[in-house]
Scaffold this motif. Structure first.
Motif, PDB file in Angstrom:
ATOM      1  N   ALA A 146       0.859  -1.182   0.000  1.00  0.00           N
ATOM      2  CA  ALA A 146       0.000   0.000   0.000  1.00  0.00           C
ATOM      3  C   ALA A 146       0.896   1.232   0.000  1.00  0.00           C
ATOM      4  O   ALA A 146       1.475   1.591   1.013  1.00  0.00           O
ATOM      5  CB  ALA A 146      -0.901   0.002   1.223  1.00  0.00           C
ATOM      6  N   ALA A 147       1.055   1.856  -1.163  1.00  0.00           N
ATOM      7  CA  ALA A 147       1.931   3.018  -1.315  1.00  0.00           C
ATOM      8  C   ALA A 147       1.417   3.874  -2.456  1.00  0.00           C
ATOM      9  O   ALA A 147       0.517   3.471  -3.191  1.00  0.00           O
ATOM     10  CB  ALA A 147       3.363   2.563  -1.581  1.00  0.00           C
ATOM     11  N   ASN A 148       2.013   5.052  -2.611  1.00  0.00           N
ATOM     12  CA  ASN A 148       1.547   5.949  -3.662  1.00  0.00           C
ATOM     13  C   ASN A 148       2.153   5.621  -5.026  1.00  0.00           C
ATOM     14  O   ASN A 148       1.833   6.282  -6.000  1.00  0.00           O
ATOM     15  CB  ASN A 148       1.805   7.407  -3.292  1.00  0.00           C
ATOM     16  CG  ASN A 148       3.267   7.710  -3.134  1.00  0.00           C
ATOM     17  OD1 ASN A 148       4.091   6.808  -3.049  1.00  0.00           O
ATOM     18  ND2 ASN A 148       3.595   8.971  -3.079  1.00  0.00           N
ATOM     19  N   GLN A 149       3.044   4.664  -5.115  1.00  0.00           N
ATOM     20  CA  GLN A 149       3.584   4.162  -6.375  1.00  0.00           C
ATOM     21  C   GLN A 149       3.566   2.646  -6.314  1.00  0.00           C
ATOM     22  O   GLN A 149       3.414   2.062  -5.254  1.00  0.00           O
ATOM     23  CB  GLN A 149       5.009   4.652  -6.599  1.00  0.00           C
ATOM     24  CG  GLN A 149       5.104   6.124  -6.878  1.00  0.00           C
ATOM     25  CD  GLN A 149       6.507   6.525  -7.281  1.00  0.00           C
ATOM     26  OE1 GLN A 149       7.479   5.934  -6.853  1.00  0.00           O
ATOM     27  NE2 GLN A 149       6.603   7.548  -8.110  1.00  0.00           N
ATOM     28  N   LEU A 150       3.742   2.012  -7.462  1.00  0.00           N
ATOM     29  CA  LEU A 150       3.783   0.555  -7.496  1.00  0.00           C
ATOM     30  C   LEU A 150       5.028   0.105  -6.744  1.00  0.00           C
ATOM     31  O   LEU A 150       6.156   0.400  -7.135  1.00  0.00           O
ATOM     32  CB  LEU A 150       3.814   0.057  -8.940  1.00  0.00           C
ATOM     33  CG  LEU A 150       3.854  -1.449  -9.129  1.00  0.00           C
ATOM     34  CD1 LEU A 150       2.639  -2.104  -8.486  1.00  0.00           C
ATOM     35  CD2 LEU A 150       3.918  -1.803 -10.597  1.00  0.00           C
TER      36      LEU A 150
END
Length: 174
Positions: free
Chosen positions: A71-75
């Motif tokens: 769960a992050a703002n980028q892959l």
């Protein structure tokens, strides 16, 4: 793959390059399906971050088993320690150079904490300013304060939806 420890080799089509821990490389991705092969020999767990600016779908398999994205703002994928081969499937909108970064867990976590701290300070100041302007305008009976309060509220909401972490925990189809 190079024999040096804490190094991964990234290959796709005719492109192959080694990437040490805590560094990034630019990988050429073609429109639609891409299969990235990652051969690693690292002595501690790490994180692989892919710039997902034009990404529709991304998945990773290590030694035949699927690895879910963090769960992050980028892959972002978690990498185990040791020697392994991973296959990353990326489906992109158009040809572009994507940044692929290999990081140590502590460095990745520290960067995330700094990001969250700065966003928390920014949004805290926005909320404080909104309440201050609201009550100041109400006590002075000046409508300009209310309009400025709406302006700050809209600007804060824009940045919240653009940069904030609320999307980390929503279902993201990689």
């Amino acid at each position: 793959m190079a024999q040096e420890h804490n190094l991964c080799s990234v290959s796709i089509n005719d492109f192959e390059q080694d990437v040490p821990l805590n560094e990034s490389i630019e990988v050429p991705l073609l429109q639609f399906a891409n299969s990235l092969i990652l051969r690693c020999d690292i002595n501690q767990a790490g994180v692989l971050v892919v710039n997902d600016r034009l990404l529709h779908h991304g998945s990773m398999r290590i030694e035949g088993s699927d690895v879910g994205a963090l769960a992050a703002n980028q892959l972002t994928f978690s990498l185990p320690s040791g020697r392994f081969v991973a296959e990353i499937q990326l489906n992109v909108e158009q040809d572009y150079l994507s940044s692929v970064t290999l990081q140590k867990w502590p460095d990745y976590a520290l960067k995330g904490q700094r990001h969250n701290l700065l966003l928390g300070l920014f949004f805290g100041l926005c909320i404080t300013l909104v309440f201050y302007l609201y009550f100041m305008g109400r006590s002075l009976k000046d409508k300009r304060f209310r309009h400025y309060c709406y302006y700050i509220l809209c600007a804060g909401m824009f940045f919240y939806y653009k940069k904030a972490t609320y999307t980390y925990f929503l279902t993201r189809q990689y």
